[in-house]
Design an enzyme around this catalytic site. Sequence first.
Site, short mmCIF file in Angstrom:
data_model
loop_
_atom_site.label_atom_id
_atom_site.label_comp_id
_atom_site.label_asym_id
_atom_site.label_seq_id
_atom_site.Cartn_x
_atom_site.Cartn_y
_atom_site.Cartn_z
N SER A 43 0.85 -1.20 0.00
CA SER A 43 0.00 0.00 0.00
C SER A 43 0.88 1.24 0.00
O SER A 43 2.02 1.21 0.50
CB SER A 43 -0.90 0.01 1.24
OG SER A 43 -1.51 1.28 1.43
N TYR A 51 -1.55 -0.40 10.60
CA TYR A 51 -1.77 -0.84 9.22
C TYR A 51 -0.55 -0.48 8.37
O TYR A 51 -0.04 -1.31 7.61
CB TYR A 51 -3.03 -0.17 8.66
CG TYR A 51 -3.23 -0.43 7.18
CD1 TYR A 51 -3.67 -1.67 6.74
CD2 TYR A 51 -2.97 0.56 6.24
CE1 TYR A 51 -3.86 -1.92 5.38
CE2 TYR A 51 -3.15 0.33 4.88
CZ TYR A 51 -3.60 -0.92 4.46
OH TYR A 51 -3.77 -1.16 3.11
#
Length: 253
Positions: A148, A161
């Site tokens: 990501s 995350y």
Amino acid sequence: MSYPTLAGRTAVVTGAASGMGEATARLLAANGARVALLARRAGRLDELAAKIGADGGQALAVAVDITDQASVDAAADRVRAAYGQVDLVVNNAGVMLPNPIAAGRLDEWSRMIDTNLTGALRVIRAFTADLTGAAAAGRTADLVNVSSIASHVVFPDYAVYAATKAGLTQLSAALRTELGPRDVRVTNVEPGLTETELGGHIDNPELAEQLGGMFAAIPALTAEDVADLIGYTVSRRREVNLRQLLVLPTRQA
């Protein structure tokens, strides 16, 4: 998109029940690859396998929990029994559960680490011998890890995350030093804002609204955009490794 060199390859896609995983599985199958669909939602996988089959492709639905090594190993055995040696693995499964560190959400931290990072490692462990074996036989072999933009761009309240995705990005870089000399390509893909189910897992109303505002302000990537990038990457000649791919919506800085 059409990628003729994918015909005849044997692929495993995790997180295939929806979003980028589903789109990637569809693209690979449409281009002639045999695709093993791995995720926890068996019903969704069965539906996807049926759709791929109706379109003339080959797909195998394999329910698996990537937080459980025994489940992953059993899935790998089932894939090999049906399709033989795997030469393409797309590590796409992941969860995004943002909250302030001060909230102390150990449940969310554990789930993200065990899925996004350790889960990817379990899948890699299960299929590394397949990839190196395929490469040794002169075939193209690929490991694709879906990370990501959060791995290197700071977003408040997404610390854990982001840490899991940074770990996956670094893991990809390190694995290239181990697998590259054995002719296995390792690619790290870092999408920006993308329409998937990830946002639906957020239980913090303020952060859910904030993410919704981003989607309202920025025309996001589609899952198909990311799948197309993966398809392009793994269809290059085997001597070419597109090692790090960052893809953003045009309006995302």
